[in-house]
Write an enzyme that holds these catalytic residues in place. Structure first.
Site, PDB file in Angstrom:
ATOM      1  N   SER A 146       0.839  -1.203   0.000  1.00 46.35           N
ATOM      2  CA  SER A 146       0.000   0.000   0.000  1.00 46.35           C
ATOM      3  C   SER A 146       0.880   1.262   0.000  1.00 46.35           C
ATOM      4  O   SER A 146       1.655   1.450  -0.938  1.00 46.35           O
ATOM      5  CB  SER A 146      -0.967  -0.059   1.184  1.00 46.35           C
ATOM      6  OG  SER A 146      -1.992   0.876   1.026  1.00 46.35           O
ATOM      7  N   ASP A 222      -9.776  -5.521  -3.994  1.00 42.39           N
ATOM      8  CA  ASP A 222      -9.225  -4.592  -3.000  1.00 42.39           C
ATOM      9  C   ASP A 222     -10.225  -3.457  -2.764  1.00 42.39           C
ATOM     10  O   ASP A 222     -10.646  -2.779  -3.702  1.00 42.39           O
ATOM     11  CB  ASP A 222      -7.891  -4.040  -3.526  1.00 42.39           C
ATOM     12  CG  ASP A 222      -7.134  -3.270  -2.445  1.00 42.39           C
ATOM     13  OD1 ASP A 222      -7.729  -2.351  -1.834  1.00 42.39           O
ATOM     14  OD2 ASP A 222      -5.956  -3.585  -2.215  1.00 42.39           O
ATOM     15  N   HIS A 254      -7.401  -5.968   0.566  1.00 40.06           N
ATOM     16  CA  HIS A 254      -6.213  -5.180   0.912  1.00 40.06           C
ATOM     17  C   HIS A 254      -5.503  -5.697   2.165  1.00 40.06           C
ATOM     18  O   HIS A 254      -4.507  -5.129   2.588  1.00 40.06           O
ATOM     19  CB  HIS A 254      -6.659  -3.731   1.134  1.00 40.06           C
ATOM     20  CG  HIS A 254      -5.562  -2.709   0.998  1.00 40.06           C
ATOM     21  ND1 HIS A 254      -4.945  -2.438  -0.202  1.00 40.06           N
ATOM     22  CD2 HIS A 254      -4.968  -1.881   1.907  1.00 40.06           C
ATOM     23  CE1 HIS A 254      -4.026  -1.483  -0.039  1.00 40.06           C
ATOM     24  NE2 HIS A 254      -4.011  -1.140   1.236  1.00 40.06           N
TER      25      HIS A 254
END
Lengths: 276, 276
Positions: A146, A222, A254
């Site tokens: 991320s 996600d 995610h």
């Protein structure tokens, strides 16, 4: 440098250490996994940069990376994601301030005195670990999740020759064009968007690319995918004819359940190039 | 039954579910990993019982078990370690009350109304998961860590035929002779030690043993090893001529870095017997 903990782990050692950082002007904590091979001499190292809200600890306990790093005989370093402490600026939002350093050197108040995560990851921490641990500075690769995937990609492309390979899990791929990015780059770097370009993986990919192999995984389910903008990076990789494997993984989100699922692939990918 | 979360994980699914428990007289939460093979029909299941202070979540996120369970095509169930909630009795100590159910049916006040973890793990939860998920009730094995290792061993020996194999990480091995045990058995079951015997793995091993294979790992540097008393269980296993592998692992402590290091061995051990 102070040892906070050391635990035997997969035949090697998972340590947590604290030191006074000149770059961040505060104490910083990091995790370091050394495989058994480190007892006999310097080993390669894979950097893992974490995402928003994380400390050094999340990936160290939840990503399952040590199993594969031990198998490959490589070290893992888990830095924190920002400066921390009472004297360090912060924000009520989860995505700005402490836990959200975005791997830049802040030029704006109130962030500038401490928020220099770029220098910390690019210069200070590599020097510290190669001086204090059996780490081979000529064999480094980098990954992240991320916000940390953003950090891994932008560091790799801005520091040619430093890392042999780069990968990312669900990276923030185009921060100059998304709410995960414009807010933070504006706060830390000011409103002149010319200063943002070196911190945008898609723009960097179009411009300079990476001199080695790239691996990117993103979950097709996600929940933050519209903030990550993987399509911009995919397009840039194709335009650049960059050596890369870009995968959209059906059903994955995610979370660290996603990260841990594909960790073996990433560690194996890096090990192949670290040992080449 | 309510679904709290479901995440794609190693080709399968890591779910967290809540249901009203009759045994514990409160809502209970558990984690369940189903491998990809569960889409085609019932799969074997490995129970993982956690230790003091843990919920369903610790092992689910830190033990790295899903990687190996996916490889072997077996499900993992992660129950909570006690009843919980506002109406449920508790104690200020970390090792009594909520988070410390010790896998017994309490007969003493104030614990008796809710602390029936034995019935919950032995009867209610198996019925619930085999009714609601593709789990093969004839292919069950059990493991656990610390207090959960105690639970795994005592359930396995008290329920002959239920589990095909049993293992434990750093189990509380002789609770009738240690501070991790005497305090809790006294509080939950009262002062008549005759009622404690079925909850002591070393006593059970001497008396009845286990009809299948046993695997036990304990860190030789476990900081709680004097409370665990592995020497009592080792002696009992040898006296009983029990089919078993008992390992003391040099350098390892009581943490999940220890558990995750040897998880592959344990899952592979159970899978061999679950699929036999």
């Amino acid at each position: 440098m102070e040892t906070l903990s050391e635990n035997a782990c997969f035949g090697g050692k998972q340590g947590v250490y604290r030191h006074t950082s000149a770059a961040c002007n505060c104490d910083m904590t990091f995790g370091l996994f050394l495989p058994a091979e480190a007892q006999d001499g310097p080993v390669p190292v894979l950097w893992y940069l974490s995402g928003l809200t994380c400390t050094h600890e999340n990936a160290m306990t939840k990503a399952g990376a040590q199993a594969w790093a031990a198998e490959q005989g490589i070290a893992l370093i888990f830095p924190d994601t920002s400066p921390r402490g009472e004297g360090v600026a912060d924000d009520e939002a989860y995505d700005l301030g402490q836990g959200a350093g975005f791997y830049v050197n802040a030029t704006q108040e109130p962030w500038a005195p401490h928020f220099n995560m770029w220098d910390y990851i690019a210069e200070e921490l590599p020097a510290l670990i190669t001086e204090n641990f059996p780490i081979d500075p000529d064999r480094q690769s980098i990954t992240g999740h991320s916000m940390g995937g953003h950090g891994a990609l932008t560091l790799a492309m801005n520091l040619p020759g430093r890392y042999r390979s780069v990968s990312a899990f669900a990276p923030i791929s185009n921060p100059t064009g998304a709410d995960w990015g414009r807010k933070q780059l504006s706060a830390y770097l000011g409103d002149d968007e010319a200063n943002w370009a070196k911190h945008d993986a898609s723009l960097l990919m179009r411009d300079v690319g990476f001199q080695g192999p790239v691996l990117i995984d993103t979950g097709a389910s996600d929940q933050f995918i519209d903030l990550l903008r993987p399509e911009e990076l995919s397009q840039a990789i194709a335009q650049k004819r960059q050596q890369a494997v870009v995968r959209l993984q059906p059903g994955y989100d995610h979370s660290y359940f996603f990260v841990s699922t594909f960790m073996e692939d990433h560690v194996t990918f890096h090990a192949e190039h670290l040992w080449a």
